[in-house]
Write a protein that holds these residues in place. Structure first.
Motif, PDB file in Angstrom:
ATOM      1  N   LYS A 469       0.835  -1.203   0.000  1.00  0.00           N
ATOM      2  CA  LYS A 469       0.000   0.000   0.000  1.00  0.00           C
ATOM      3  C   LYS A 469       0.879   1.267   0.000  1.00  0.00           C
ATOM      4  O   LYS A 469       0.706   2.160  -0.824  1.00  0.00           O
ATOM      5  N   TYR A 470       1.859   1.302   0.895  1.00  0.00           N
ATOM      6  CA  TYR A 470       2.710   2.500   0.998  1.00  0.00           C
ATOM      7  C   TYR A 470       3.531   2.694  -0.262  1.00  0.00           C
ATOM      8  O   TYR A 470       3.757   3.802  -0.709  1.00  0.00           O
ATOM      9  N   LYS A 471       4.008   1.580  -0.815  1.00  0.00           N
ATOM     10  CA  LYS A 471       4.843   1.702  -2.010  1.00  0.00           C
ATOM     11  C   LYS A 471       4.048   2.293  -3.157  1.00  0.00           C
ATOM     12  O   LYS A 471       4.532   3.125  -3.905  1.00  0.00           O
ATOM     13  N   LYS A 472       2.783   1.849  -3.279  1.00  0.00           N
ATOM     14  CA  LYS A 472       1.925   2.373  -4.332  1.00  0.00           C
ATOM     15  C   LYS A 472       1.681   3.868  -4.086  1.00  0.00           C
ATOM     16  O   LYS A 472       1.782   4.679  -5.000  1.00  0.00           O
TER      17      LYS A 472
ATOM     18  N   TYR B 235       9.923   7.856   2.589  1.00  0.00           N
ATOM     19  CA  TYR B 235       9.396   6.935   1.560  1.00  0.00           C
ATOM     20  C   TYR B 235      10.415   6.743   0.432  1.00  0.00           C
ATOM     21  O   TYR B 235      11.024   5.702   0.307  1.00  0.00           O
ATOM     22  N   ASP B 236      10.609   7.771  -0.360  1.00  0.00           N
ATOM     23  CA  ASP B 236      11.588   7.658  -1.444  1.00  0.00           C
ATOM     24  C   ASP B 236      12.220   9.041  -1.603  1.00  0.00           C
ATOM     25  O   ASP B 236      11.546   9.996  -1.998  1.00  0.00           O
ATOM     26  N   THR B 237      13.491   9.134  -1.304  1.00  0.00           N
ATOM     27  CA  THR B 237      14.142  10.445  -1.194  1.00  0.00           C
ATOM     28  C   THR B 237      13.976  11.283  -2.460  1.00  0.00           C
ATOM     29  O   THR B 237      13.513  12.429  -2.394  1.00  0.00           O
ATOM     30  N   LEU B 238      14.357  10.715  -3.591  1.00  0.00           N
ATOM     31  CA  LEU B 238      14.420  11.544  -4.807  1.00  0.00           C
ATOM     32  C   LEU B 238      13.085  11.615  -5.555  1.00  0.00           C
ATOM     33  O   LEU B 238      12.828  12.583  -6.265  1.00  0.00           O
TER      34      LEU B 238
END
Lengths: 475, 475
Positions: A469-472, B235-238
């Motif tokens: 869920k978080y990745k999406k 979550y995702d830096t860039l």
């Protein structure tokens, strides 16, 4: 400007600034009463070993009861840019959260939650720093102490580290050393506070303050007929120190006393201990104990015994009280629930992705009482009959037929302690009894067996679901 | 049983038991008023480096003024076997000795005395433990901080270590980090006590407590329009963190505010810093600073800059506050005079034989002000024009023509401070000014040049004479 030791170290200012900045923000948005849960856990066994001893809980719980801002603290905070209403809120701040924890002295493993703090966003966050500061350090030292005890073959262990300890942390090092199995300390204030014997002999300077070593020994023995330990390495251990100690021991016998021991503090301890033992035995002084000190750690203690050194008492300092070579345990405190929803922190590295939700840890043991594995399950689940490997989906372990016990127990409810603090010697007994149930292959120093900590299927699936869920969401 | 933080840590019980046992013996023989002198020095540079920064003196001096036994301490000591008259003597005990010391923040080298304590046998011995405990640790940390500053190319340095510090020692770690060149700390109580800025941003948990990263950034920025630093790696830096930070920075500009920075706390910091810098610059946000944290030390800071990482602020934690990998400085406190006679401690190893007598340390510098060498001389000697190598009789060094200054100055006389405590930021300035006079070859990390510390001929000869005398006596 004040000085450290003139400061109230129970102040809630003993925290990181960002805890206050975040609280300020939450307060501003009226989110400060949102309920959350955090887990304390660590990721890597200290000293490349196979276990750790959980220590420091008693102090954390005492502190949580005291944790508040003084008027003086609030005045000082006026200069830091926080809003007035927030400072008024802090003036009334007390920790009223609920804490579940493993028992202090428990034998513990990476990834499993050792403490769970539930409370509002502000209180749960403000206590993070002090909880990590106390638990990380004391668990590091209790583990070191336990490792030394494992190879000490029943010899007496004394903590001698205050002079090389990391400042005031030396006090807590004494506490943790006792937890791990040391039975006395050179630290007099530590002995008073923690209720253990203070021990000590003499320094080289005492002997140097006399013209002759023999005169120094005689004088010291006369004042200390009980528990007298003579330091024998000031001039020449085997030619001067031990012969002089024998002379004094014989004189003590004539007064109806017995020399307790001699201390070796330099040179080749294995060789000197053997030679000194021979000299003492030849003089009919087989009751005189041999005490050694000087840069000891678990590897040296083990090596001394492997060489057959006849040592009765070890005084261990620097390595013990600073937790060398690690110097720190990597314990962290991570959000697992917010607003009744399980949360996790994602990471590219699955090993650093946290375990979501309120959790319980079950420990399984065989019919002999030996520990088999631990299961991390969701709160409310029964002890699972099967655990999943936390990172490898194809690996699981059957636990049917093994008895189990839940390790996380409530210790504080809405800010009130649920039990009296456990005296540190009882904590030490608990640690020893638990360690005796961990089989040797987990306790050896080189390539220890890795103790299995698995997840219940429900927890495993919840983590997978939230990750997806978080990745999406983040794309 | 009490707890550590509820204890008066200024108590004279903060010592090793053998100090009391020796004092008891000296008192018994009416030797407690004999005058002695002790030197504090260390033997080996921390971190295999070429220098150390002397730190902790201010706290030691404050403590010596407070150092006494409370009635409660004396009551407790009744259970330890000491005679009643001795306990009455301890009840009135105060430190009334005289202390010579280098200035706090001085750049120092092995073997040379940093502090000299003169007093009676009891007072000079009782303070040994706390002096070693404070000075060893703070000098270790101040040195680490100075090493990081050496390679930080003017970047701002913040101490972020309280959560991994060795318990209450974390307070003193903050103090020492400031001494060595850090200018702020995450430790709020430390900031208050030592008078430096408390700094901090947000944690991953703050962002996780929101459904979306962008909402979390927006809320935080609104409450903290000044000095706002956003953590971008949850979550995702860039792909997520930096773009969301850019959105918020643009929104802040519309309100007349400027985002101060973004913080990177995981992943490949060199790569991420470069990429984040590009994204920020492309958005016209070249003023937004890049803050990094996560397991930094002097080697990683150096490597990040060697790789061209555009970093403005470093938050340094564990390695700094625990002095990894050393964890302890090997400072010792050794008798140098008793009854007006110089003393030494013999050792098979000439390097461990101590320097006898009351001594002064002279530092020589060239016409540019750069430090050339130090001379340890007997007190009362002028700065010698030639120094002997301490262990190699054939080696000496001419110092004619160089200017010199005496480094040991009286700081306490008969228990009274001779000067006001130096504010810690002044100590830090002094350390920086002194380090700037040590040339680079002594400050590099790999195989640093060894700074020369020699002996005056008089001191060299005195040591030889006493060694020969003691060796003869002990046979």
């Amino acid at each position: 400007m004040q000085h450290t030791f003139a400061t109230d170290l129970t102040s809630a200012l003993y925290t990181d600034m960002y805890q206050l900045s975040m609280a300020h923000s939450h307060f501003n948005y009226n989110r400060h009463n949102e309920q959350v849960a955090f887990d304390y856990f660590y990721r890597k066994q200290p000293y490349n070993g196979g276990f750790a001893v959980f220590s420091g809980l008693g102090e954390v719980l005492m502190l949580l009861q005291e944790f508040k801002f003084s008027s003086n603290d609030i005045d000082w905070l006026h200069n830091t840019g926080f809003k007035e209403e927030f400072l008024e809120f802090l003036r009334g701040f007390r920790f009223r959260g609920t804490v579940y924890s493993m028992r202090e002295g428990e034998v513990v493993f990476p990834q499993e939650p050792l403490v769970r703090v539930q409370g509002n966003l502000v209180e749960a966050q403000l206590v993070e720093t002090v909880l990590l500061n106390y638990l990380n350090f004391q668990s590091l030292i209790a583990t070191k102490a336990a490792r030394i005890k494992l190879v000490a073959r029943g010899a007496t262990l004394s903590e001698f580290g205050l002079r090389r300890a990391q400042g005031l942390g030396g006090m807590q090092a004494t506490r943790a050393a006792i937890t791990g199995g040391f039975t006395s300390t050179s630290n007099v204030l530590g002995a008073k506070v923690y209720g253990v014997p203070a021990v000590g002999t003499i320094a080289h300077s005492y002997i140097q303050s006399y013209k002759e070593e023999l005169a120094a020994f005689r004088d010291f023995a006369k004042v200390n007929p009980q528990g007298c330990v003579l330091l024998v390495d000031t001039y020449d251990t085997l030619k001067s120190g031990v012969p002089n100690a024998i002379t004094v021991a014989k004189e003590m016998e004539q007064q109806g006393h017995k020399l307790m021991g001699i201390r070796l503090d330099s040179g080749d301890l294995a060789y000197l201990a053997k030679q000194a033992r021979q000299q003492l035995d030849a003089a009919g002084l087989s009751y005189v104990k041999i005490v050694v000190s000087n840069q000891l750690d678990e590897h040296i203690v083990k090596s001394l015994f492997d060489q057959g050194a006849p040592i009765d008492i070890f005084g261990v300092g620097t390595s013990l009280v600073t937790g060398k070579p690690d110097a720190a345990l990597d314990g962290v405190y991570k959000l697992s629930m917010a607003n009744n929803e399980p949360r996790l922190k994602l990471s590219e590295n699955i090993k650093k992705t946290t375990l979501p939700g309120l959790k319980q840890v079950y420990r399984y043991h065989d019919s002999a009482g030996n520990f088999i594995a631990d299961a991390v399950a969701l709160d409310g689940e029964c002890a699972p009959a099967m655990i999943q490997h936390p990172y490898e989906p194809d690996k699981s372990m059957q636990l049917k037929g093994y008895q189990s016990e839940p390790l996380l127990q409530p210790v504080m409810q809405h800010g009130s302690l649920l039990m009296k603090p456990t005296p540190i010697l009882e904590v030490a007994d608990y640690a020893a009894s638990r360690l005796s149930r961990l089989t040797d292959e987990y306790k050896r120093f080189e390539n220890p067996h890795i103790y299995k900590v698995g997840l219940s299927k429900k927890l495993y699936d919840l983590r997978t679901e939230l990750r997806n869920k978080y990745k999406k969401d983040s794309l």
